[in-house]
Design a protein around this motif. Structure first.
Motif, PDB file in Angstrom:
ATOM      1  N   CYS A   1       0.858  -1.188   0.000  1.00 48.39           N
ATOM      2  CA  CYS A   1       0.000   0.000   0.000  1.00 48.39           C
ATOM      3  C   CYS A   1       0.896   1.240   0.000  1.00 48.39           C
ATOM      4  CB  CYS A   1      -0.892  -0.024   1.239  1.00 48.39           C
ATOM      5  SG  CYS A   1      -1.944   1.434   1.435  1.00 48.39           S
ATOM      6  N   PHE A   2       0.573   2.195  -0.870  1.00 49.28           N
ATOM      7  CA  PHE A   2       1.349   3.443  -0.909  1.00 49.28           C
ATOM      8  C   PHE A   2       0.417   4.619  -1.104  1.00 49.28           C
ATOM      9  CE2 PHE A   2       0.991   2.163  -5.304  1.00 49.28           C
ATOM     10  CZ  PHE A   2       1.028   3.319  -6.066  1.00 49.28           C
ATOM     11  N   HIS A   3       0.975   5.820  -1.152  1.00 48.17           N
ATOM     12  CA  HIS A   3       0.177   7.037  -1.310  1.00 48.17           C
ATOM     13  C   HIS A   3       1.049   8.111  -1.945  1.00 48.17           C
ATOM     14  CE1 HIS A   3       2.379   8.626   2.148  1.00 48.17           C
ATOM     15  NE2 HIS A   3       2.076   7.511   2.806  1.00 48.17           N
ATOM     16  N   ASN A   4       0.474   9.256  -2.194  1.00 49.97           N
ATOM     17  CA  ASN A   4       1.237  10.341  -2.799  1.00 49.97           C
ATOM     18  C   ASN A   4       2.133  11.014  -1.766  1.00 49.97           C
ATOM     19  OD1 ASN A   4       2.101  12.011  -4.881  1.00 49.97           O
ATOM     20  ND2 ASN A   4       0.040  12.595  -5.505  1.00 49.97           N
ATOM     21  N   ALA A   5       3.073  11.792  -2.252  1.00 54.34           N
ATOM     22  CA  ALA A   5       3.994  12.526  -1.387  1.00 54.34           C
ATOM     23  C   ALA A   5       4.158  13.945  -1.919  1.00 54.34           C
ATOM     24  CB  ALA A   5       5.353  11.826  -1.322  1.00 54.34           C
ATOM     25  N   LEU A   6       4.631  14.791  -1.050  1.00 54.10           N
ATOM     26  CA  LEU A   6       4.926  16.170  -1.426  1.00 54.10           C
ATOM     27  C   LEU A   6       6.401  16.274  -1.746  1.00 54.10           C
ATOM     28  CD1 LEU A   6       3.368  18.929  -1.527  1.00 54.10           C
ATOM     29  CD2 LEU A   6       4.341  19.380   0.726  1.00 54.10           C
TER      30      LEU A   6
ATOM     31  N   PRO B   1       6.475   6.735  -4.231  1.00 53.19           N
ATOM     32  CA  PRO B   1       7.418   7.398  -3.308  1.00 53.19           C
ATOM     33  C   PRO B   1       7.807   6.412  -2.206  1.00 53.19           C
ATOM     34  CG  PRO B   1       5.348   8.656  -3.565  1.00 53.19           C
ATOM     35  CD  PRO B   1       5.121   7.296  -4.130  1.00 53.19           C
ATOM     36  N   THR B   2       9.084   6.199  -2.025  1.00 53.05           N
ATOM     37  CA  THR B   2       9.539   5.161  -1.092  1.00 53.05           C
ATOM     38  C   THR B   2       9.005   5.379   0.323  1.00 53.05           C
ATOM     39  OG1 THR B   2      11.534   4.829  -2.413  1.00 53.05           O
ATOM     40  CG2 THR B   2      11.566   4.002  -0.164  1.00 53.05           C
ATOM     41  N   ALA B   3       8.954   6.627   0.777  1.00 55.57           N
ATOM     42  CA  ALA B   3       8.513   6.913   2.147  1.00 55.57           C
ATOM     43  C   ALA B   3       7.014   6.723   2.339  1.00 55.57           C
ATOM     44  CB  ALA B   3       8.906   8.336   2.540  1.00 55.57           C
ATOM     45  N   SER B   4       6.307   6.326   1.285  1.00 56.26           N
ATOM     46  CA  SER B   4       4.863   6.103   1.398  1.00 56.26           C
ATOM     47  C   SER B   4       4.511   4.630   1.574  1.00 56.26           C
ATOM     48  CB  SER B   4       4.153   6.633   0.153  1.00 56.26           C
ATOM     49  OG  SER B   4       4.362   5.776  -0.965  1.00 56.26           O
ATOM     50  N   VAL B   5       5.490   3.756   1.505  1.00 52.54           N
ATOM     51  CA  VAL B   5       5.245   2.316   1.379  1.00 52.54           C
ATOM     52  C   VAL B   5       5.017   1.616   2.716  1.00 52.54           C
ATOM     53  CG1 VAL B   5       6.371   0.132   0.759  1.00 52.54           C
ATOM     54  CG2 VAL B   5       6.472   2.082  -0.800  1.00 52.54           C
TER      55      VAL B   5
ATOM     56  N   ALA C   1       6.605  13.401   2.774  1.00 53.16           N
ATOM     57  CA  ALA C   1       7.362  14.365   1.974  1.00 53.16           C
ATOM     58  C   ALA C   1       8.610  13.697   1.422  1.00 53.16           C
ATOM     59  CB  ALA C   1       7.739  15.589   2.807  1.00 53.16           C
ATOM     60  N   TYR C   2       8.860  13.947   0.152  1.00 53.53           N
ATOM     61  CA  TYR C   2      10.024  13.398  -0.556  1.00 53.53           C
ATOM     62  C   TYR C   2      10.985  14.560  -0.771  1.00 53.53           C
ATOM     63  CZ  TYR C   2      12.573  11.438  -4.596  1.00 53.53           C
ATOM     64  OH  TYR C   2      13.538  11.009  -5.482  1.00 53.53           O
ATOM     65  N   ARG C   3      12.084  14.531  -0.048  1.00 48.30           N
ATOM     66  CA  ARG C   3      12.999  15.671  -0.048  1.00 48.30           C
ATOM     67  C   ARG C   3      14.062  15.515  -1.139  1.00 48.30           C
ATOM     68  NH1 ARG C   3      13.762  18.746   4.657  1.00 48.30           N
ATOM     69  NH2 ARG C   3      13.234  16.940   5.954  1.00 48.30           N
ATOM     70  N   ARG C   4      14.239  16.567  -1.934  1.00 46.07           N
ATOM     71  CA  ARG C   4      15.283  16.588  -2.958  1.00 46.07           C
ATOM     72  C   ARG C   4      16.392  17.531  -2.523  1.00 46.07           C
ATOM     73  NH1 ARG C   4      14.130  15.096  -8.081  1.00 46.07           N
ATOM     74  NH2 ARG C   4      16.398  15.074  -8.220  1.00 46.07           N
ATOM     75  N   HIS C   5      17.600  16.989  -2.390  1.00 55.12           N
ATOM     76  CA  HIS C   5      18.768  17.819  -2.055  1.00 55.12           C
ATOM     77  C   HIS C   5      19.998  17.151  -2.636  1.00 55.12           C
ATOM     78  CE1 HIS C   5      20.179  15.094   1.244  1.00 55.12           C
ATOM     79  NE2 HIS C   5      18.909  14.789   1.271  1.00 55.12           N
ATOM     80  N   ARG C   6      21.034  17.904  -2.832  1.00 57.47           N
ATOM     81  CA  ARG C   6      22.203  17.425  -3.561  1.00 57.47           C
ATOM     82  C   ARG C   6      22.932  16.286  -2.866  1.00 57.47           C
ATOM     83  NH1 ARG C   6      23.437  20.343  -7.920  1.00 57.47           N
ATOM     84  NH2 ARG C   6      22.429  22.366  -8.163  1.00 57.47           N
ATOM     85  N   GLY C   7      22.781  16.163  -1.566  1.00 57.92           N
ATOM     86  CA  GLY C   7      23.451  15.089  -0.850  1.00 57.92           C
ATOM     87  C   GLY C   7      22.641  13.821  -0.752  1.00 57.92           C
TER      88      GLY C   7
END
Length: 298
Positions: A126-131, A164-168, A209-215
């Protein structure tokens, strides 16, 4: 917390600016069941482990860290961190995923997903959307994708990078990992494996929330994809061979797309020999054009 129903798997590496928000997202969960947080830190050097120990001291029955002193990613554990270090420790009927630079936004997230899985035994994951949250400040927050309340096929998630992995949250009993040294994106392999055991279902809510950052690992993986890293080609070739050949067609599409991206890069860098040979090939037989592109990069 002896009655653990959900094991939360969290991977961290140099997430000191983000890990508190991640762990607070776990601890704010309002559930009528017990859960545990299995953290694997890959020898962070920025103070992440100190913060994890702080939370372990505060919540000793819930926070269960494994803190490396030597980086395992650099020793060849890419794509198998969860399988190797967290999943074997899991006690729950279900496993939830969230890496240390992402976070949950809904205090009822786990309860909603577990309730759904408990009443839909044919659903494996089961998953869902993320920001999407961009740390560079250059973009507004936006949904991960336009996702609906329905079943998604393995082919869809492979082709469109849907989950989104954090939704799983998934059933631990359905986990049997197909792994090869050529697997580049470990979460996709996990999702396709679970698709063999049942339905992949999306809830029409945004709860993480799916965070995008260079690291971030996801940022580096995406850059590897956009730069047509040869490891990505091997990854898709491996998927095409496995799963009974079910995804061979989709894998071929993705491989072809990568070769075309490589060709575009040659145009951008004004590689005139390549451009001329490609033009002559297309003029003589357009059907051989893609084959010619591939031959230049194999």
């Amino acid at each position: 917390m002896n009655d653990v129903l959900v094991s939360i798997s969290c991977l961290t590496y140099n997430h000191a600016p983000y890990i508190r928000q991640c762990l607070d997202g776990f601890m704010m969960q309002q559930c009528d069941f017990g859960f545990e947080v299995l953290i694997h830190d890959d020898a962070s050097t920025d103070g992440t482990q100190k913060i994890i120990r702080e939370y372990e001291t505060k919540y000793p029955d819930i926070i269960k860290p494994l803190l490396q002193t030597e980086n395992q990613f650099s020793r060849g554990s890419r794509g198998i961190m969860m399988r190797r270090f967290n999943f074997p420790r899991a006690r729950g009927k279900y496993i939830a995923l969230c890496e240390g630079d992402d976070y949950w936004t809904d205090p009822r997230k786990l309860q909603k997903q577990v309730d759904f899985l408990e009443t839909h035994e044919d659903v494996s994951l089961c998953f869902h959307n993320a920001l999407m949250v961009y740390e560079d400040g250059g973009s507004l927050r936006q949904p991960f994708q336009n996702l609906g309340n329905r079943e998604y096929s393995g082919a869809e998630i492979l082709r469109h990078w849907t989950i989104p992995t954090a939704s799983v949250v998934f059933r631990r009993e359905n986990y049997v990992m197909h792994h090869s040294p050529n697997n580049f994106f470990g979460d996709i392999i996990l999702f396709l494996t679970l698709a063999e055991k049942g339905k992949l279902w999306c809830l029409d809510e945004t709860m993480s929330a799916y965070r995008r950052h260079r690291g971030g690992l996801s940022y580096m993986e995406r850059n590897a994809f956009l730069s047509c890293d040869p490891k990505i080609l091997k990854h898709y070739e491996e998927i095409g061979k496995n799963f009974g050949g079910k995804y061979k067609g989709v894998a071929c599409e993705l491989i072809n797309d990568l070769y075309l991206k490589m060709a575009i890069e040659q145009f951008r860098h004004m590689n005139f020999r390549f451009i001329r040979s490609l033009f002559l090939c297309f003029r003589d037989d357009p059907r051989l054009c893609l084959k010619n592109i591939k031959s230049r990069f194999i």
